[in-house]
Design a protein around this motif. Structure first.
Motif: not given
Length: 131
Positions: A72-92
């Motif tokens: 929980i210390e990471r507090d990371q959030h993501y944009l996740t593609c429903l087609n290929c499954g790639a998850s891109v971390p967002i900083k905000e």
């Protein structure tokens, strides 16, 4: 107040902190085996369930149904593609203030929050548009 953690839970927390990336239960199991700290897979799942209830780890479920766990210390959030499954971390993280408001207005102790957006990445958009 933190619950007393058993050795399995302590190993998992330490691993998630050290690797600093989300891992599936199977990846946690394999990584602990490689570190000569083997736990049974069922023990890993039980420990993760307890740690989630304690608010020590957060889980996010991918479109495939697989859960990934992280500190929980990471507090990371993501944009996740429903087609290929790639998850891109967002900083905000736009919800910290909302979290504090909800804790106060609802007298609810928040351990962590998860924010994930689902859609199509640029590569999959280009493929579906025929470009």
């Amino acid at each position: 107040m933190k619950a007393q953690r058993n050795r399995s839970q302590q190993r998992i927390i330490k691993l998630l902190y050290e690797v600093n990336k989300p891992l599936s239960a199977q990846e946690i199991y394999m990584e602990l085996r490689q570190r000569n700290q083997a736990l049974g897979l069922a023990t890993v799942y039980r420990a993760l369930d307890s740690l989630k209830l304690e608010g020590a780890v957060q889980a996010r479920t991918l479109p495939t149904g697989e859960s990934l766990y992280e500190s929980i210390e990471r507090d990371q959030h993501y944009l996740t593609c429903l087609n290929c499954g790639a998850s891109v971390p967002i900083k905000e993280c736009p919800v910290h203030q909302l979290e504090e408001q909800l804790e106060t207005s609802h007298k609810f102790q928040v351990f962590y929050h998860s924010l994930e957006f689902f859609g199509l990445c640029a590569k999959c958009q280009a493929f579906t548009n025929g470009s």
